[in-house]
Design an enzyme around this catalytic site. Structure first.
Site, PDB file in Angstrom:
ATOM      1  N   LYS A 141       0.849  -1.199   0.000  1.00  0.00           N
ATOM      2  CA  LYS A 141       0.000   0.000   0.000  1.00  0.00           C
ATOM      3  C   LYS A 141       0.884   1.248   0.000  1.00  0.00           C
ATOM      4  O   LYS A 141       1.477   1.610   1.004  1.00  0.00           O
ATOM      5  CB  LYS A 141      -0.916   0.029   1.231  1.00  0.00           C
ATOM      6  CG  LYS A 141      -2.038   1.047   1.045  1.00  0.00           C
ATOM      7  CD  LYS A 141      -2.570   1.639   2.318  1.00  0.00           C
ATOM      8  CE  LYS A 141      -1.800   2.795   2.840  1.00  0.00           C
ATOM      9  NZ  LYS A 141      -1.738   4.007   1.979  1.00  0.00           N
ATOM     10  N   CYS A 193      13.576  10.785   6.957  1.00  0.00           N
ATOM     11  CA  CYS A 193      13.613  10.285   8.336  1.00  0.00           C
ATOM     12  C   CYS A 193      15.018  10.369   8.915  1.00  0.00           C
ATOM     13  O   CYS A 193      15.189  10.447  10.127  1.00  0.00           O
ATOM     14  CB  CYS A 193      13.114   8.855   8.377  1.00  0.00           C
ATOM     15  SG  CYS A 193      13.972   7.799   7.210  1.00  0.00           S
ATOM     16  N   GLU A 207       9.772   1.194  10.763  1.00  0.00           N
ATOM     17  CA  GLU A 207      10.793   2.208  10.440  1.00  0.00           C
ATOM     18  C   GLU A 207      10.103   3.551  10.592  1.00  0.00           C
ATOM     19  O   GLU A 207       9.293   3.928   9.745  1.00  0.00           O
ATOM     20  CB  GLU A 207      11.301   2.020   9.000  1.00  0.00           C
ATOM     21  CG  GLU A 207      11.968   0.681   8.730  1.00  0.00           C
ATOM     22  CD  GLU A 207      13.321   0.542   9.416  1.00  0.00           C
ATOM     23  OE1 GLU A 207      13.814   1.521  10.002  1.00  0.00           O
ATOM     24  OE2 GLU A 207      13.871  -0.570   9.383  1.00  0.00           O
TER      25      GLU A 207
HETATM   26  P1  NAD Z   1       2.368   8.312   7.837  1.00  0.00           P
HETATM   27  O1  NAD Z   1       2.662   7.546   9.079  1.00  0.00           O
HETATM   28  O2  NAD Z   1       1.339   9.355   7.887  1.00  0.00           O
HETATM   29  O3  NAD Z   1       1.949   7.329   6.669  1.00  0.00           O
HETATM   30  C1  NAD Z   1       2.744   6.237   6.282  1.00  0.00           C
HETATM   31  C2  NAD Z   1       1.867   5.206   5.612  1.00  0.00           C
HETATM   32  O4  NAD Z   1       0.942   4.710   6.588  1.00  0.00           O
HETATM   33  C3  NAD Z   1       1.037   5.741   4.453  1.00  0.00           C
HETATM   34  O5  NAD Z   1       0.965   4.760   3.430  1.00  0.00           O
HETATM   35  C4  NAD Z   1      -0.314   5.941   5.095  1.00  0.00           C
HETATM   36  O6  NAD Z   1      -1.386   5.845   4.173  1.00  0.00           O
HETATM   37  C5  NAD Z   1      -0.362   4.783   6.066  1.00  0.00           C
HETATM   38  N1  NAD Z   1      -1.300   4.974   7.187  1.00  0.00           N
HETATM   39  C6  NAD Z   1      -1.742   6.132   7.717  1.00  0.00           C
HETATM   40  N2  NAD Z   1      -2.622   5.870   8.711  1.00  0.00           N
HETATM   41  C7  NAD Z   1      -2.723   4.534   8.804  1.00  0.00           C
HETATM   42  C8  NAD Z   1      -3.466   3.661   9.650  1.00  0.00           C
HETATM   43  N3  NAD Z   1      -4.296   4.103  10.601  1.00  0.00           N
HETATM   44  N4  NAD Z   1      -3.312   2.338   9.477  1.00  0.00           N
HETATM   45  C9  NAD Z   1      -2.480   1.852   8.540  1.00  0.00           C
HETATM   46  N5  NAD Z   1      -1.764   2.621   7.702  1.00  0.00           N
HETATM   47  C10 NAD Z   1      -1.876   3.953   7.839  1.00  0.00           C
HETATM   48  O7  NAD Z   1       3.773   8.873   7.372  1.00  0.00           O
HETATM   49  P2  NAD Z   1       4.066   9.817   6.137  1.00  0.00           P
HETATM   50  O8  NAD Z   1       3.591  11.179   6.486  1.00  0.00           O
HETATM   51  O9  NAD Z   1       3.613   9.180   4.863  1.00  0.00           O
HETATM   52  O10 NAD Z   1       5.660   9.781   6.122  1.00  0.00           O
HETATM   53  C11 NAD Z   1       6.429  10.571   6.933  1.00  0.00           C
HETATM   54  C12 NAD Z   1       6.897   9.803   8.153  1.00  0.00           C
HETATM   55  O11 NAD Z   1       7.565   8.628   7.746  1.00  0.00           O
HETATM   56  C13 NAD Z   1       7.906  10.581   8.953  1.00  0.00           C
HETATM   57  O12 NAD Z   1       7.621  10.451  10.317  1.00  0.00           O
HETATM   58  C14 NAD Z   1       9.220   9.903   8.645  1.00  0.00           C
HETATM   59  O13 NAD Z   1      10.217  10.018   9.612  1.00  0.00           O
HETATM   60  C15 NAD Z   1       8.793   8.504   8.466  1.00  0.00           C
HETATM   61  N6  NAD Z   1       9.789   7.773   7.678  1.00  0.00           N
HETATM   62  C16 NAD Z   1      10.578   6.849   8.307  1.00  0.00           C
HETATM   63  C17 NAD Z   1      11.559   6.183   7.595  1.00  0.00           C
HETATM   64  C18 NAD Z   1      12.448   5.160   8.242  1.00  0.00           C
HETATM   65  O14 NAD Z   1      12.979   4.321   7.528  1.00  0.00           O
HETATM   66  N7  NAD Z   1      12.599   5.173   9.547  1.00  0.00           N
HETATM   67  C19 NAD Z   1      11.733   6.448   6.246  1.00  0.00           C
HETATM   68  C20 NAD Z   1      10.909   7.395   5.635  1.00  0.00           C
HETATM   69  C21 NAD Z   1       9.923   8.040   6.368  1.00  0.00           C
END
Ligand code: NAD
Length: 451
Positions: A153, A262, A228
């Site tokens: 997804k 991140c 992550e």
């Molecule tokens: P997000 O947590 O809002 O969304 C990530 C994914 O989760 C998306 O596909 C979203 O649709 C899905 N999602 C949202 N709500 C959900 C739910 N209730 N149940 C299941 N899935 C759900 O994050 P974002 O805004 O897309 O990305 C930014 C974040 O990602 C930042 O916090 C960043 O640090 C983190 N990030 C971490 C890494 C790492 O490897 N540690 C890498 C890249 C980004």
């Protein structure tokens, strides 16, 4: 329900897509479940060949994929090309890993025990919008190598490269149903994957807040999870470092991908005795970051992903703390300038993940103070140490509570080395041979040798 996918640099729609709901998510899980028995039986060398072919197809379509990613995320095209290059390398790496991931024989009383590394089953992969294809590949590569089938997804804002990758996987000869891409809301499709009894694992990259929900939701079916999550990493600069080199590199460790990374070293910790010299160099270097049209080869920083995200990023900037603010286009697009603020580690800008081009510069006294400040965060993803003292570099590296570090460099993500967080940055490791552990289960079989 349809979804309008935008170009964040122009605010123009790229495409309208149908969004999946629970029914489509269930259908994708059913397809993956059906494909599983055949896929896990594919001989290792054949599975490797299919992954290698996928890597080659990504190389052959590199420019197309880079253009998709650049338009959909607002990434500078040169960076997008680099990311697609890594995606191909990831598939080649895991093609090479398939037949090197095997069990052991363990001598025991009365016979022998053998271990096997079994696939988990259907895995749900939920990825964010900042590095859509890269992060998807970090999960798809090891998941397929281990014999799992997948429901991926992508983030609602950036589904286009994942959809294209799904097509390329079929072109590579990976059977129907092995890699399924479902575009839909996190709260609906993501949530369904977390709850679905036929999904064995969730590989999640995203915010710590949603990660908490993934972990709680997975408990009901004892799903495996790899998380992550967010970061608030420290770039620690000691007075004995090559200050010019450290300052020249620092902007790119926060402002790359417009800070939506991140691993962003968004807390720049500088030893007091070198503070003002370093800050002068840092401001000069930040002035040099080329912000503008992502399709221009020379551009180094594009816009933020959305208007809403830009509003959030702006709330972190206290005008009184700004020591430098760069230029950015001010017409269409979700632009935000490179911003340096002087802060303490107690300020919100130093405690929470900004996920935008805002860096907090924080002074420290000595080595012990640097370690204490760097570790004073709930996160622990990445970080850098700049010093000419090798023993200090190792001492500090061992003392920092973080998963991925670099010394006299800000580069710490590689295909062959493990990547992942400490503390609230998550757990489990991606990339390298380590990722295979997250997509397989060890089975131990005892064989009696009694007469
Ligand atoms: P997000 O947590 O809002 O969304 C990530 C994914 O989760 C998306 O596909 C979203 O649709 C899905 N999602 C949202 N709500 C959900 C739910 N209730 N149940 C299941 N899935 C759900 O994050 P974002 O805004 O897309 O990305 C930014 C974040 O990602 C930042 O916090 C960043 O640090 C983190 N990030 C971490 C890494 C790492 O490897 N540690 C890498 C890249 C980004």
């Amino acid at each position: 329900m349809t979804l309008t996918v935008l170009n964040p640099a122009t605010e123009e729609p790229i495409i309208e897509l149908e969004q999946a709901g629970v029914e489509e998510a269930d259908a994708a899980v059913a397809r993956a479940d059906k494909a599983l028995p055949e896929w896990r039986r594919v001989a290792p060398a054949d599975r490797a060949r299919l992954l290698r072919r996928l890597g080659t197809l990504v190389e052959e379509h590199a420019e197309e994929l880079a253009q998709i990613e650049s338009r959909n995320v607002g990434k500078p095209i040169s960076g997008a090309r680099g990311e697609v290059g890594m995606v191909a390398q990831v598939f080649h790496f895991y093609a090479g890993a398939v037949d090197k991931h095997y069990g052991e024989t363990i001598p025991v009383a009365g016979g022998v025990a053998a271990t096997f590394r079994e696939p988990l089953g259907v895995v749900g992969l939920i990825v964010p919008w900042n590095f859509p294809l890269n992060i998807a590949s970090w999960k798809i590569g090891p998941a397929l190598a281990c014999g799992n089938t997948i429901v991926l997804k992508p983030a609602e804002l950036t589904p286009l490269s994942a959809l294209r990758l799904g097509e390329l996987a079929l072109d590579a000869g990976i059977p129907e149903g092995v890699l399924n891409v479902v575009v839909g809301k996190g709260s609906i499709v993501g949530q369904r994957l977390i709850e679905h009894p036929d999904v064995a694992k969730i590989g999640f990259t995203g915010s710590t807040e949603v990660g908490q929900r993934v972990m709680a939701g997975a408990a009901a079916t004892i799903k495996r999870v790899t998380l992550e999550l967010g970061g608030k990493s420290a770039n620690v600069i000691f007075a004995d470092a090559d200050l010019e080199k450290a300052a020249a590199a620092a902007p790119y460790s926060v402002f790359d991908n417009a800070g939506q990374d991140c691993c962003a070293r968004s807390r720049i910790l500088v030893q007091k005795s070198a503070y003002s010299r370093f800050l002068d160099h840092l401001i000069e270097a930040t002035k040099g970051v080329k912000v503008g049209d992502p399709s221009d080869e020379a551009t180094e920083m594009g816009p933020l992903i959305s208007a809403q995200h830009r509003e959030t990023v702006a709330t972190f900037v206290d005008e009184a703390q700004i020591v430098f603010r760069g230029d950015a286009p001010d017409d269409v697009g979700f632009w935000f300038p490179c911003t340096l603020v002087e802060a303490t580690n107690a300020d919100r800008v130093a405690r929470e993940e900004v996920f935008g081009p805002v860096a907090a510069v924080i002074p420290f006294e000595d080595e012990a103070d640097a370690i204490a400040i760097a570790n004073d965060t709930p996160y622990g993803l990445s970080g850098s140490i700049w010093t000419r003292d090798g023993a200090r570099a190792l001492r500090v590296a061992r003392a920092l509570e973080t998963g991925v570090l670099s010394v006299n460099s800000n580069s710490s993500v590689r295909v062959s080395t493990p990547f992942g967080g400490f503390k609230q940055s998550g757990f489990g490791r991606e990339l390298g041979m380590h990722a295979l552990a997250g997509y397989s289960e060890i089975k131990s079989v005892y064989i009696s040798t009694d007469d």
